[in-house]
Design a protein around this motif. Sequence first.
Motif, PDB file in Angstrom:
ATOM      1  N   ILE A 195       0.841  -1.209   0.000  1.00 26.10           N
ATOM      2  CA  ILE A 195       0.000   0.000   0.000  1.00 26.10           C
ATOM      3  C   ILE A 195       0.876   1.260   0.000  1.00 26.10           C
ATOM      4  N   ASN A 196       1.856   1.275   0.889  1.00 27.43           N
ATOM      5  CA  ASN A 196       2.691   2.483   1.008  1.00 27.43           C
ATOM      6  C   ASN A 196       3.490   2.776  -0.264  1.00 27.43           C
ATOM      7  N   ASN A 197       3.952   1.714  -0.927  1.00 30.47           N
ATOM      8  CA  ASN A 197       4.744   1.919  -2.147  1.00 30.47           C
ATOM      9  C   ASN A 197       3.901   1.902  -3.420  1.00 30.47           C
ATOM     10  N   ARG A 198       2.594   1.853  -3.242  1.00 28.76           N
ATOM     11  CA  ARG A 198       1.638   1.835  -4.357  1.00 28.76           C
ATOM     12  C   ARG A 198       1.978   0.760  -5.389  1.00 28.76           C
ATOM     13  N   LYS A 199       2.371  -0.404  -4.875  1.00 25.70           N
ATOM     14  CA  LYS A 199       2.622  -1.535  -5.771  1.00 25.70           C
ATOM     15  C   LYS A 199       1.285  -2.115  -6.197  1.00 25.70           C
ATOM     16  N   LYS A 200       1.236  -2.588  -7.447  1.00 27.44           N
ATOM     17  CA  LYS A 200      -0.045  -3.086  -7.946  1.00 27.44           C
ATOM     18  C   LYS A 200      -0.301  -4.524  -7.514  1.00 27.44           C
ATOM     19  N   HIS A 201       0.766  -5.295  -7.402  1.00 32.44           N
ATOM     20  CA  HIS A 201       0.583  -6.701  -7.054  1.00 32.44           C
ATOM     21  C   HIS A 201       1.881  -7.247  -6.484  1.00 32.44           C
ATOM     22  N   PHE A 202       1.841  -8.457  -6.008  1.00 32.13           N
ATOM     23  CA  PHE A 202       3.052  -9.126  -5.536  1.00 32.13           C
ATOM     24  C   PHE A 202       2.965 -10.611  -5.872  1.00 32.13           C
ATOM     25  N   ILE A 203       4.127 -11.237  -5.908  1.00 37.40           N
ATOM     26  CA  ILE A 203       4.176 -12.639  -6.326  1.00 37.40           C
ATOM     27  C   ILE A 203       4.728 -13.491  -5.187  1.00 37.40           C
ATOM     28  N   LEU A 204       4.093 -14.606  -4.951  1.00 35.69           N
ATOM     29  CA  LEU A 204       4.601 -15.553  -3.951  1.00 35.69           C
ATOM     30  C   LEU A 204       4.821 -16.901  -4.626  1.00 35.69           C
ATOM     31  N   ILE A 205       5.886 -17.565  -4.220  1.00 31.59           N
ATOM     32  CA  ILE A 205       6.175 -18.889  -4.767  1.00 31.59           C
ATOM     33  C   ILE A 205       6.095 -19.898  -3.636  1.00 31.59           C
ATOM     34  N   GLY A 206       5.314 -20.929  -3.819  1.00 33.36           N
ATOM     35  CA  GLY A 206       5.178 -21.958  -2.777  1.00 33.36           C
ATOM     36  C   GLY A 206       3.733 -22.420  -2.676  1.00 33.36           C
ATOM     37  N   ASN A 207       3.530 -23.379  -1.773  1.00 30.80           N
ATOM     38  CA  ASN A 207       2.196 -23.948  -1.583  1.00 30.80           C
ATOM     39  C   ASN A 207       1.558 -23.444  -0.304  1.00 30.80           C
ATOM     40  N   ASP A 208       0.246 -23.468  -0.302  1.00 28.15           N
ATOM     41  CA  ASP A 208      -0.499 -23.254   0.925  1.00 28.15           C
ATOM     42  C   ASP A 208      -0.069 -24.351   1.899  1.00 28.15           C
ATOM     43  N   ALA A 209       0.267 -23.947   3.125  1.00 30.10           N
ATOM     44  CA  ALA A 209       0.762 -24.943   4.092  1.00 30.10           C
ATOM     45  C   ALA A 209      -0.285 -26.010   4.395  1.00 30.10           C
ATOM     46  N   SER A 210      -1.550 -25.691   4.140  1.00 30.26           N
ATOM     47  CA  SER A 210      -2.590 -26.690   4.421  1.00 30.26           C
ATOM     48  C   SER A 210      -2.748 -27.686   3.274  1.00 30.26           C
ATOM     49  N   ASP A 211      -2.034 -27.470   2.180  1.00 31.66           N
ATOM     50  CA  ASP A 211      -2.141 -28.370   1.028  1.00 31.66           C
ATOM     51  C   ASP A 211      -1.278 -29.600   1.294  1.00 31.66           C
ATOM     52  N   CYS A 259       7.422 -25.259  -8.127  1.00 35.07           N
ATOM     53  CA  CYS A 259       6.669 -24.580  -7.080  1.00 35.07           C
ATOM     54  C   CYS A 259       5.625 -23.685  -7.723  1.00 35.07           C
ATOM     55  N   PRO A 260       4.406 -23.657  -7.199  1.00 29.80           N
ATOM     56  CA  PRO A 260       3.390 -22.784  -7.782  1.00 29.80           C
ATOM     57  C   PRO A 260       3.792 -21.307  -7.657  1.00 29.80           C
ATOM     58  N   VAL A 261       3.575 -20.563  -8.733  1.00 32.92           N
ATOM     59  CA  VAL A 261       3.847 -19.126  -8.738  1.00 32.92           C
ATOM     60  C   VAL A 261       2.494 -18.429  -8.763  1.00 32.92           C
ATOM     61  N   THR A 262       2.213 -17.626  -7.749  1.00 29.72           N
ATOM     62  CA  THR A 262       0.901 -16.982  -7.662  1.00 29.72           C
ATOM     63  C   THR A 262       1.064 -15.470  -7.530  1.00 29.72           C
ATOM     64  N   MET A 263       0.273 -14.766  -8.322  1.00 32.04           N
ATOM     65  CA  MET A 263       0.280 -13.311  -8.227  1.00 32.04           C
ATOM     66  C   MET A 263      -0.940 -12.874  -7.398  1.00 32.04           C
ATOM     67  N   TYR A 264      -0.705 -12.017  -6.441  1.00 34.26           N
ATOM     68  CA  TYR A 264      -1.800 -11.525  -5.595  1.00 34.26           C
ATOM     69  C   TYR A 264      -1.937 -10.014  -5.749  1.00 34.26           C
ATOM     70  N   ALA A 265      -3.159  -9.540  -5.641  1.00 36.41           N
ATOM     71  CA  ALA A 265      -3.421  -8.094  -5.645  1.00 36.41           C
ATOM     72  C   ALA A 265      -4.669  -7.863  -4.815  1.00 36.41           C
ATOM     73  N   PHE A 266      -4.901  -6.620  -4.434  1.00 36.74           N
ATOM     74  CA  PHE A 266      -6.120  -6.352  -3.687  1.00 36.74           C
ATOM     75  C   PHE A 266      -7.331  -6.606  -4.587  1.00 36.74           C
ATOM     76  N   LYS A 267      -8.428  -6.917  -3.945  1.00 33.03           N
ATOM     77  CA  LYS A 267      -9.627  -7.371  -4.647  1.00 33.03           C
ATOM     78  C   LYS A 267      -9.997  -6.451  -5.826  1.00 33.03           C
ATOM     79  N   ASP A 268     -10.258  -7.091  -6.942  1.00 31.64           N
ATOM     80  CA  ASP A 268     -10.715  -6.423  -8.172  1.00 31.64           C
ATOM     81  C   ASP A 268      -9.680  -5.461  -8.767  1.00 31.64           C
ATOM     82  N   GLU A 269      -8.445  -5.532  -8.300  1.00 32.02           N
ATOM     83  CA  GLU A 269      -7.434  -4.631  -8.874  1.00 32.02           C
ATOM     84  C   GLU A 269      -6.722  -5.240 -10.084  1.00 32.02           C
ATOM     85  N   ILE A 270      -6.767  -6.586 -10.207  1.00 33.71           N
ATOM     86  CA  ILE A 270      -6.135  -7.182 -11.399  1.00 33.71           C
ATOM     87  C   ILE A 270      -7.145  -8.026 -12.160  1.00 33.71           C
TER      88      ILE A 270
END
Lengths: 520, 371
Positions: A271-287, A321-332
């Motif tokens: 939010i502070n750096n006004r980034k549009k999205h971020f990427i995480l690599i890995g699995n949900d620990a519950s998977d 490893c799964p590559v997932t892009m996340y952004a705030f709701k409805d932003e991407i």
Amino acid sequence: MEPLYLNNPTFIELDDAYRGLPKFGKITVKTSNCELSIYDLEKEGFVGIEVVGFASEAYPDFTIRAFKGKHGPCHFTGGKAKYSGAAFAALDDDNHLLFADKYQVVCDKTSRIYALPPYEDLIDCKEISQQTKPGNSTIEEESGDFESNQSFLYNQLKDQKSNSEGRKSLFYPGPFRFLILNDGTMVRRGKWNSIPQSMAGDLIREDRFIYLEGKPEVRAAFFQEEYAQFGSSCLLDDFKPEAIDHPEIETDFSKLADVSDKFRTRLLSIINNRKKHFILIGNDASDQFGCCPSEEVTDANKLVKYGILDALAEPVQGDSCPVTMYAFKDEISINNDTLSSEINNKFRKKVLSHLKNSSPSGWKKAIKWVLLIFIAVSLILAAIRLYNMQNAVTETSMYELLEPAGKNQALVVLFHNRKRCFQCTRMENLTREVLAKSYNNELKNKSLGFETIIIDDPANFGIVNQYGIYGVTVVFVKFDQEEVVKSKVLTEATNLYRDEPVYKNFLKKELHQFLIGVDD
Amino acid sequence: MQKYPDSRYFDYAASSPPWQEALDEYVKSSTIFFANPSSQHRHGKETKQELLILKKEFCDLLHFYDGRLLLCASGSEANNTIIEGHMRKFPEGKLLIAEDVHDSIWYATDKYKKSVEVLKINQNGEIQMDDFDRALTNDISLVCINHVSNETGTVHQVLEMADICARRKIKILIDGTQSLGHMAINLDTIPFDYYSFSAHKFGGVKSTGGLLIRDDLFEPLIRGGKQEWDLRAGTENIAGLSAMVVALKKSLECVEDEMERLKALKKLMLKQLKRLPNVLINGPENGSPRILSVSIPGVTGRELVAVLSHSGFAISTGSACHANQLAPSRIITAMGRSEPEAIGSIRISMGIGTTEDAVKDLLKALIDLIK
């Protein structure tokens, strides 16, 4: 089963070949379309992809060599690696960003891959037992994830000026997917790249770049510019994510209070750096099927579920490893294979407000401290109890639980969770092997036995608490007339199970000492 | 979810009704991809591509990324392929065969008498890890075990056993006929060499099955063509494969819910049956929720099957494949049951069409008969 050559294979033919190869098996592909074949090989999960035969007028095909390698679980056994070519950083086929002059922790699978011929002379690997010299500033023993490594890279290069002058075209044959040069130039495998003339010699010599007369100039891309514009997705040039379907639900901002401090900091930074999205690599620990569990992915997925984030993911191939892009709701969103994003200030303001409100301040801080003190006291009490047990414990319920074959029997007990994991299975197998090999007579005359206790079975909670068990552990107990007269919790065993000889020797030595009555 | 008209069918372990979607796919694929995948013309090449795509899809559904799917006509053929192929490739090899395996593996204890060691099961039908350790001598070259027992539903510790085999470089064949499609499996984490299965057990069409293989170190059983990487001659059953992929997808979509539902039904049956005198439960209660084996000494399983059949119930005596044999089930006998107990054993196996009402009706009919 190992196909030596494939001629202009389709993706599915490559998949078939990959499946048929033995571990770290090699494939050689002849192709008229170098870029497409490299893309297909990358997608299939091959590693060490390298153009070993360059097309010429007499011979129009490229020859590409690649290895099977990503499959199997990751175990961290203390291996470290650093890139040792002429560039500043290198990105491998499993999204590890390696730096020159910076050792990073890698798993045993990655270490094994780096031992393959393409990486010879380009990666330095070492084991954790090799001590680094104090004061050697070039060796930093740390490793970051895909995002933080890129952030580090950006900070190193952001002041470099991108200069397109004085450059020449060189072909990069691999084996790295990307190289980042000292001035930020991004070099892509299997392509002609615009290289500063001053670096060309070193790159040809050390990284096997190819120079041919008369090749036209190509546009240079600079990491610092690409990163500033696209974030960490700039090193995923073939990233073609798909929206993850989730039911339309009303946003529940209260769930922001549940995320970890690390993830909270990440969201604030976005939010502070006004980034549009971020990427995480890995699995949900519950998977249960995931091989690279990540707490941050777990947090992010939770927020997707509660309508705070949206996620875009690329279908996983092989064991990547799964590559997932996340952004705030409805932003991407993705329209016609094109990613578009737009910041929703109103929504972010609400997120920010909830993040601030849920921050541990005031009375919350006080509660946090009370809890911390409570935990500390509990730990001390548990430690005292554990200490007492290890010296001379008189315990009866263990006898009822295990029902040993003899009243004076000694037992080796493996505590494990109901859901068996690789670690506890391996520990059980190794322990049984030690007993069968070194204590066969004792097993036969029932003076020694092996049992297991399920940690998360409510019926066993008393014993688990009594022995201070927090995870998969081996415990020795000795009975005398239905009472436990001696016990020892082998907490170190958990750290040694990956190394079979070390684990077995440790267990053998400890058990010997336990049985003959020698205490440490 | 499709509807099954006959909820009184309790023989899902012998065969499950095909998914309608799988049948539709079979017809569609037979129509479109009729060409021979080995042919060099466009039609043949397109069919070959489809074959590879379907195989990948099937393997991916099972999290199996580093090996291949070898098509066979049944689970029995798959098991025979490995036993025969291994013994032909390694004539000095020695097999370790669990007592509860299907006859398509067990036959080797007779054919290769001198080269077979038998791995004991205990009174619950389980393989004790201690016994496994002891039996796994250095001369064993291939271990053959079930994932889930077809007769008692016992779920074996295949991960542990495969891990030991992998570290000792001993090949392992796991018969997954009663597990694949019936439980959530991550085959990537099980270091097996060969995993056999049959598609009609999870709603595919008959005469389709296969082997998931991580090596090709066995001689082909069927020769005369280069199909399947020279490991099984004969034109590939692409329509069967397409139906198999759909059936597996459909099965896995509901597998967790089904497991829970069947677990409750099995619990209900166990509760009622345990109240009856002389009824013995074969196998552990935490086994596969689909399969329940009980022994009722004093009557023969065949009589029970026949009488219940008149009331519209389909159950089987021991393993369905033994249905024409009068001898007591070797698996129930191996668990320590007496001959009358083994002869009086029946297998009740449930699936997607089984309802609570039908279970209650079966229990009532069974209790009336026993009384």
